[in-house]
Write a protein that holds these residues in place. Sequence first.
Motif, PDB file in Angstrom:
ATOM      1  N   PHE A 115     -15.853 -22.354 -29.595  1.00 47.19           N
ATOM      2  CA  PHE A 115     -16.561 -23.462 -30.210  1.00 47.19           C
ATOM      3  C   PHE A 115     -17.114 -24.342 -29.104  1.00 47.19           C
ATOM      4  CE2 PHE A 115     -13.353 -22.064 -33.188  1.00 47.19           C
ATOM      5  CZ  PHE A 115     -14.063 -21.966 -34.369  1.00 47.19           C
ATOM      6  N   LYS A 116     -18.406 -24.172 -28.815  1.00 46.03           N
ATOM      7  CA  LYS A 116     -19.055 -24.981 -27.792  1.00 46.03           C
ATOM      8  C   LYS A 116     -19.335 -26.356 -28.377  1.00 46.03           C
ATOM      9  CE  LYS A 116     -21.560 -21.499 -25.123  1.00 46.03           C
ATOM     10  NZ  LYS A 116     -22.911 -21.085 -24.679  1.00 46.03           N
ATOM     11  N   ASN A 117     -19.124 -27.365 -27.550  1.00 47.56           N
ATOM     12  CA  ASN A 117     -19.393 -28.741 -27.967  1.00 47.56           C
ATOM     13  C   ASN A 117     -18.690 -29.048 -29.294  1.00 47.56           C
ATOM     14  OD1 ASN A 117     -20.497 -31.163 -27.188  1.00 47.56           O
ATOM     15  ND2 ASN A 117     -22.449 -30.785 -28.185  1.00 47.56           N
ATOM     16  N   ALA A 118     -17.401 -28.708 -29.342  1.00 49.20           N
ATOM     17  CA  ALA A 118     -16.613 -28.795 -30.580  1.00 49.20           C
ATOM     18  C   ALA A 118     -16.443 -30.237 -31.063  1.00 49.20           C
ATOM     19  CB  ALA A 118     -15.253 -28.153 -30.368  1.00 49.20           C
ATOM     20  N   PHE A 119     -16.423 -31.187 -30.148  1.00 41.70           N
ATOM     21  CA  PHE A 119     -16.280 -32.590 -30.506  1.00 41.70           C
ATOM     22  C   PHE A 119     -16.765 -33.437 -29.342  1.00 41.70           C
ATOM     23  CE2 PHE A 119     -12.327 -31.217 -28.632  1.00 41.70           C
ATOM     24  CZ  PHE A 119     -12.017 -32.217 -27.731  1.00 41.70           C
ATOM     25  N   GLY A 120     -16.872 -34.724 -29.554  1.00 41.50           N
ATOM     26  CA  GLY A 120     -17.307 -35.640 -28.512  1.00 41.50           C
ATOM     27  C   GLY A 120     -16.838 -37.049 -28.817  1.00 41.50           C
ATOM     28  N   GLU A 121     -17.316 -37.996 -28.040  1.00 44.35           N
ATOM     29  CA  GLU A 121     -16.884 -39.386 -28.190  1.00 44.35           C
ATOM     30  C   GLU A 121     -17.181 -39.918 -29.569  1.00 44.35           C
ATOM     31  OE1 GLU A 121     -16.540 -42.386 -24.784  1.00 44.35           O
ATOM     32  OE2 GLU A 121     -18.443 -41.347 -24.536  1.00 44.35           O
TER      33      GLU A 121
ATOM     34  N   GLY B  10      -2.289 -17.940 -41.342  1.00 46.14           N
ATOM     35  CA  GLY B  10      -1.482 -18.315 -42.493  1.00 46.14           C
ATOM     36  C   GLY B  10      -1.409 -19.814 -42.745  1.00 46.14           C
ATOM     37  N   TYR B  11      -1.355 -20.606 -41.702  1.00 48.56           N
ATOM     38  CA  TYR B  11      -1.312 -22.063 -41.833  1.00 48.56           C
ATOM     39  C   TYR B  11      -2.592 -22.693 -41.286  1.00 48.56           C
ATOM     40  CZ  TYR B  11       3.586 -21.400 -42.913  1.00 48.56           C
ATOM     41  OH  TYR B  11       4.756 -21.002 -43.497  1.00 48.56           O
ATOM     42  N   GLY B  12      -3.669 -21.949 -41.327  1.00 49.85           N
ATOM     43  CA  GLY B  12      -4.922 -22.388 -40.728  1.00 49.85           C
ATOM     44  C   GLY B  12      -5.060 -21.717 -39.373  1.00 49.85           C
ATOM     45  N   GLY B  13      -6.257 -21.403 -38.987  1.00 52.50           N
ATOM     46  CA  GLY B  13      -6.478 -20.736 -37.709  1.00 52.50           C
ATOM     47  C   GLY B  13      -6.200 -21.647 -36.536  1.00 52.50           C
ATOM     48  N   ALA B  14      -6.306 -21.088 -35.356  1.00 52.89           N
ATOM     49  CA  ALA B  14      -6.018 -21.837 -34.126  1.00 52.89           C
ATOM     50  C   ALA B  14      -6.923 -23.054 -33.979  1.00 52.89           C
ATOM     51  CB  ALA B  14      -6.152 -20.917 -32.919  1.00 52.89           C
ATOM     52  N   ALA B  15      -8.187 -22.906 -34.325  1.00 54.88           N
ATOM     53  CA  ALA B  15      -9.134 -24.020 -34.153  1.00 54.88           C
ATOM     54  C   ALA B  15      -8.757 -25.220 -35.013  1.00 54.88           C
ATOM     55  CB  ALA B  15     -10.551 -23.567 -34.482  1.00 54.88           C
ATOM     56  N   SER B  16      -8.185 -24.976 -36.174  1.00 55.39           N
ATOM     57  CA  SER B  16      -7.838 -26.086 -37.068  1.00 55.39           C
ATOM     58  C   SER B  16      -6.697 -26.935 -36.522  1.00 55.39           C
ATOM     59  CB  SER B  16      -7.479 -25.562 -38.461  1.00 55.39           C
ATOM     60  OG  SER B  16      -6.282 -24.822 -38.426  1.00 55.39           O
ATOM     61  N   SER B  17      -6.020 -26.457 -35.484  1.00 55.41           N
ATOM     62  CA  SER B  17      -4.914 -27.224 -34.906  1.00 55.41           C
ATOM     63  C   SER B  17      -5.388 -28.277 -33.908  1.00 55.41           C
ATOM     64  CB  SER B  17      -3.906 -26.283 -34.237  1.00 55.41           C
ATOM     65  OG  SER B  17      -4.461 -25.695 -33.077  1.00 55.41           O
ATOM     66  N   VAL B  18      -6.687 -28.338 -33.633  1.00 56.78           N
ATOM     67  CA  VAL B  18      -7.221 -29.370 -32.740  1.00 56.78           C
ATOM     68  C   VAL B  18      -7.562 -30.584 -33.611  1.00 56.78           C
ATOM     69  CG1 VAL B  18      -8.919 -29.949 -30.964  1.00 56.78           C
ATOM     70  CG2 VAL B  18      -8.113 -27.590 -31.193  1.00 56.78           C
ATOM     71  N   THR B  19      -6.550 -31.391 -33.837  1.00 59.32           N
ATOM     72  CA  THR B  19      -6.664 -32.541 -34.737  1.00 59.32           C
ATOM     73  C   THR B  19      -7.444 -33.679 -34.089  1.00 59.32           C
ATOM     74  OG1 THR B  19      -4.623 -33.505 -33.897  1.00 59.32           O
ATOM     75  CG2 THR B  19      -4.425 -31.971 -35.764  1.00 59.32           C
ATOM     76  N   ARG B  20      -7.775 -34.677 -34.874  1.00 59.37           N
ATOM     77  CA  ARG B  20      -8.466 -35.864 -34.349  1.00 59.37           C
ATOM     78  C   ARG B  20      -7.613 -36.547 -33.286  1.00 59.37           C
ATOM     79  NH1 ARG B  20     -12.823 -37.023 -32.557  1.00 59.37           N
ATOM     80  NH2 ARG B  20     -13.354 -39.201 -32.505  1.00 59.37           N
ATOM     81  N   SER B  21      -6.305 -36.583 -33.497  1.00 63.37           N
ATOM     82  CA  SER B  21      -5.397 -37.173 -32.504  1.00 63.37           C
ATOM     83  C   SER B  21      -5.472 -36.410 -31.184  1.00 63.37           C
ATOM     84  CB  SER B  21      -3.969 -37.158 -33.047  1.00 63.37           C
ATOM     85  OG  SER B  21      -3.057 -37.560 -32.066  1.00 63.37           O
ATOM     86  N   LYS B  22      -5.479 -35.076 -31.253  1.00 70.52           N
ATOM     87  CA  LYS B  22      -5.581 -34.251 -30.047  1.00 70.52           C
ATOM     88  C   LYS B  22      -6.923 -34.480 -29.363  1.00 70.52           C
ATOM     89  CE  LYS B  22      -4.371 -31.097 -27.107  1.00 70.52           C
ATOM     90  NZ  LYS B  22      -3.361 -31.378 -26.095  1.00 70.52           N
ATOM     91  N   GLN B  23      -7.990 -34.584 -30.129  1.00 75.67           N
ATOM     92  CA  GLN B  23      -9.310 -34.848 -29.571  1.00 75.67           C
ATOM     93  C   GLN B  23      -9.331 -36.169 -28.830  1.00 75.67           C
ATOM     94  OE1 GLN B  23     -12.310 -34.432 -32.646  1.00 75.67           O
ATOM     95  NE2 GLN B  23     -11.288 -32.606 -33.432  1.00 75.67           N
ATOM     96  N   THR B  24      -8.707 -37.194 -29.401  1.00 76.27           N
ATOM     97  CA  THR B  24      -8.651 -38.514 -28.762  1.00 76.27           C
ATOM     98  C   THR B  24      -7.924 -38.431 -27.427  1.00 76.27           C
ATOM     99  OG1 THR B  24      -8.725 -39.601 -30.910  1.00 76.27           O
ATOM    100  CG2 THR B  24      -7.868 -40.902 -29.070  1.00 76.27           C
ATOM    101  N   LYS B  25      -6.820 -37.691 -27.376  1.00 79.68           N
ATOM    102  CA  LYS B  25      -6.079 -37.517 -26.118  1.00 79.68           C
ATOM    103  C   LYS B  25      -6.918 -36.775 -25.083  1.00 79.68           C
ATOM    104  CE  LYS B  25      -1.442 -37.590 -28.050  1.00 79.68           C
ATOM    105  NZ  LYS B  25      -0.222 -36.815 -28.304  1.00 79.68           N
ATOM    106  N   LEU B  26      -7.650 -35.757 -25.525  1.00 79.47           N
ATOM    107  CA  LEU B  26      -8.503 -35.001 -24.601  1.00 79.47           C
ATOM    108  C   LEU B  26      -9.622 -35.872 -24.041  1.00 79.47           C
ATOM    109  CD1 LEU B  26      -8.658 -31.671 -26.608  1.00 79.47           C
ATOM    110  CD2 LEU B  26      -7.607 -31.972 -24.360  1.00 79.47           C
TER     111      LEU B  26
END
Length: 129
Positions: free
Chosen positions: A123-129, A72-88
């Motif tokens: 989602f394999k290799n969903a994001f990187g540096e 309804g507010y976007g799927g689970a994957a859409s909640s991995v924001t750029r900010s969250k990626q930076t923290k990871l």
Amino acid sequence: MAQIPAGTGGSGKLSRKQTGDAWETEARRWLESNGLRFIAANVHVRGGEIDLIMKDGAATVFVEVRFRASAGYGGAASSVTRSKQTKLLHTARLWLARHNGSFETTDCRFDVIAFTGSQIEWFKNAFGE
């Protein structure tokens, strides 16, 4: 898919942490059934946490697990924001340093396991540096 247990206490609802732990356990089982090997869970460093660390052959895989009851507010994957990626990325860099590694010396990737309702996406290799 495994049944997520009912909570304890009067309401019968799981706490946010209990819910997260249950979905992380489900993700771990699912990844292991797909050939990955468990290394660690809930790795905390100042400024971040990694839900799961797994091995896929020679690669170290840092896994973010997300759950949404519906899209309804976007799927689970859409909640991995750029900010969250930076923290990871920051957390993984520190974890690797503690284990005598770095992004330059270790084959690694960042995956997302997204549970939206009863659907699971990897989602394999969903994001990187």
